[in-house]
Design an enzyme around this catalytic site. Sequence first.
Site, mmCIF file in Angstrom:
data_model
loop_
_atom_site.group_PDB
_atom_site.id
_atom_site.type_symbol
_atom_site.label_atom_id
_atom_site.label_comp_id
_atom_site.label_asym_id
_atom_site.label_seq_id
_atom_site.Cartn_x
_atom_site.Cartn_y
_atom_site.Cartn_z
ATOM 1 N N PHE A 1 38.611 -65.938 -2.648
ATOM 2 C CA PHE A 1 39.746 -66.799 -2.327
ATOM 3 C C PHE A 1 39.441 -67.592 -1.061
ATOM 4 O O PHE A 1 39.051 -67.013 -0.044
ATOM 5 C CB PHE A 1 41.007 -65.968 -2.055
ATOM 6 C CG PHE A 1 41.532 -65.188 -3.212
ATOM 7 C CD1 PHE A 1 42.607 -65.643 -3.949
ATOM 8 C CD2 PHE A 1 40.963 -63.970 -3.559
ATOM 9 C CE1 PHE A 1 43.108 -64.924 -5.010
ATOM 10 C CE2 PHE A 1 41.452 -63.231 -4.616
ATOM 11 C CZ PHE A 1 42.530 -63.708 -5.345
ATOM 12 N N ASP A 2 39.643 -68.900 -1.131
ATOM 13 C CA ASP A 2 39.690 -69.667 0.110
ATOM 14 C C ASP A 2 41.024 -69.348 0.771
ATOM 15 O O ASP A 2 42.010 -69.047 0.092
ATOM 16 C CB ASP A 2 39.580 -71.164 -0.194
ATOM 17 C CG ASP A 2 39.636 -71.998 1.068
ATOM 18 O OD1 ASP A 2 38.855 -71.705 1.984
ATOM 19 O OD2 ASP A 2 40.465 -72.918 1.123
ATOM 20 N N LYS A 3 41.065 -69.390 2.088
ATOM 21 C CA LYS A 3 42.306 -69.031 2.781
ATOM 22 C C LYS A 3 43.301 -70.183 2.825
ATOM 23 O O LYS A 3 44.384 -70.110 2.243
ATOM 24 C CB LYS A 3 42.017 -68.561 4.212
ATOM 25 C CG LYS A 3 43.296 -68.165 4.984
ATOM 26 C CD LYS A 3 43.003 -67.777 6.413
ATOM 27 C CE LYS A 3 42.761 -68.990 7.300
ATOM 28 N NZ LYS A 3 44.000 -69.796 7.517
#
Length: 676
Positions: free
Chosen positions: A358-360
């Site tokens: 996951f990208d934040k």
Amino acid sequence: MNATDSTSQTTGPPPGKTDDHDHSHGFLGERAELWFAIASGVTYVVGMLLEYVADAPGPALAAFLATYFFGGFFTLREAIMTVRRGRFEVDFLMLVAAVGAAAIGRFAEGAVLLFLFSLGHALEEVAMAKAKSSIEALAELTPRVARVRRGETVTEVPVEELALGDVAVIRPNERIAADGFVLTGTTSVDQASVTGESVPVDKWPVDDPELAQRVPATVEAASTVYAGTINGPGAIEVVVTRRAEDSTLARVVQLVREADSHKSPTQQFLDRFQIFYVPGVVLFVIGVFLFGTFVLTEPTADSFYRAMVVLVAASPCALAIATPSAVLAGVARAARAGVLVKGGGPLENLGRVQAICFDKTGTLTWGRPRVTDVVAAPGVSEEELRTTAYAVERLSDHPLAAAVVRDLRPEGPTPEATDVQSVTGKGVRAVLDGRSVAVGSPALVGDELPARVREDVQRLQEGGRTIMVVATDDRVLGVLGLMDTQRGESAPVVQSLRDAGIERMVMISGDHQRVADVVGRSVGMDEVRGGLMPEDKVATVGALTQSGTRTAMLGDGVNDAPAMASATVGVAMGAAGSAVALETADVALMSDDLGRVPFAVALARRTSQVIRRNLIFSLAIVAVLVPVTLMGLGIGPAVFVHEGSTIIVVLSALTLLRFRVGREHEGIEHEAAPAK
């Protein structure tokens, strides 16, 4: 859709497309094959009555020949097309069996073969058309004409003639003609056809129309509208930002239509398998004929007839359609829910992922940061710090820049920055009043920060802030602290994915490790990796994939595109407003809705289950039918079972069209996006 369209904005038919299996002919239209199959059935029944009731063999033969014509017309056409491409498929095998039956005088058996095969194929086409219509219905949503305000007059023009910058006038309860932003008026818009959102979304005008037209990426979602969606109770005026052929809806329809070209690993294997299977069946049938004739010494006609029945039994019709039918239904169901899946390959890969990165920012958080701290360096006024940061960042389209522009907007005039250059993963540089200015992470400015500024940076990072340092070529002006809002859905989504069997959750972020840890721990990540440049994200995802772990990368599809390309499958969120996301991602969530990720994974896994079930059923039918035909089963029952299994496989695939209808957020409470 509960709103009605204005009569002045009618919708058009979907653009034409070619298909190797398109059977539209003359006045019979799209159902030509079905009508031919019915005609073959009628002539077959007439032939049987003439032969066995009226005892009229001559007219009966004529009726059976008519059955050959009606039942074999499309079958022959398909066979010619596939042979020209160097392939021998089911249509070819069925023709061989029918001609073989006629060669030994069994016209009735050949006729029933072609009748049942053509009927099964026609019903299969009708069933598959249902899945295709779910996709093609999207293409019919865009109006044919739009009302455009030019000067003091409003005129109607075809949507194809809309130009960038035109102002379209949208009346209440009619479809919006083009992608753009709201210039005047407030309303609510039903965006279900594009984003899959179940409730209308409130819309209001942009604050700065000039900036919105110059940099469309700065327009908030609450001011963005899409072609084909339905306006609510308010009249609005919309500035066109994309031509008709480039609209979000047009791109979605085109990409979904092209999904068939992205075959799943299972379909690729079956394609290779059939290259050897079909010739193998032909050789086996020849062996059956020779064995019966020369070993069992039975009459040649009987051996030939048995061989033709075995040919029908071994034909891989259900096997061939098992995967494409499920993929088409799965892609159509996903599109209806606002999830664009680019074919069988991405769909099957998504159903098999073991880990998700996951990208934040913009994924686990809303990507709508706010400036929470403005800390000027010693000897620098806060006003100078704010003005400098605003002047540089107003020319950037990064989410952090948008926050600075919104929260630090000065009341008076500001100097104009020039020569703005983006430094990937670090920030921006520009020239302001003849001085070089840098705004970005501490890494952009360098390690030579004053002791007081370093203390401020550390203090803010420990509080979970994202840091922006503002510096000129000779001194540091100060530090900005920004805080993003975590999505309320993030933790439930992570838990739902874990319950679904995802083994490893990894958050990757360009933010400082301390900032990333705060978010990662709160949502339940297994690993948190902060301080990553774009190339570091690529390396992280690539290492997981190369280790044999099937990995999905979930991000915004723009700056995460390289990392997505390194993953087994790339998933982009909020793709409706991003052409880059639509083009680069394997799977695109049209709305900025993290809660649909578990639905997409569940649909992909259900599709894989349907494919496996169909393949097992298809192989079982062949495994049972071939021995039974060797023991004397006639050609009529063999064709009935063969075609019946094909229809069952297609109907099984069509159950995917009803997968979780109205329950896309099952187990996850949907959270509305906070106001920008």
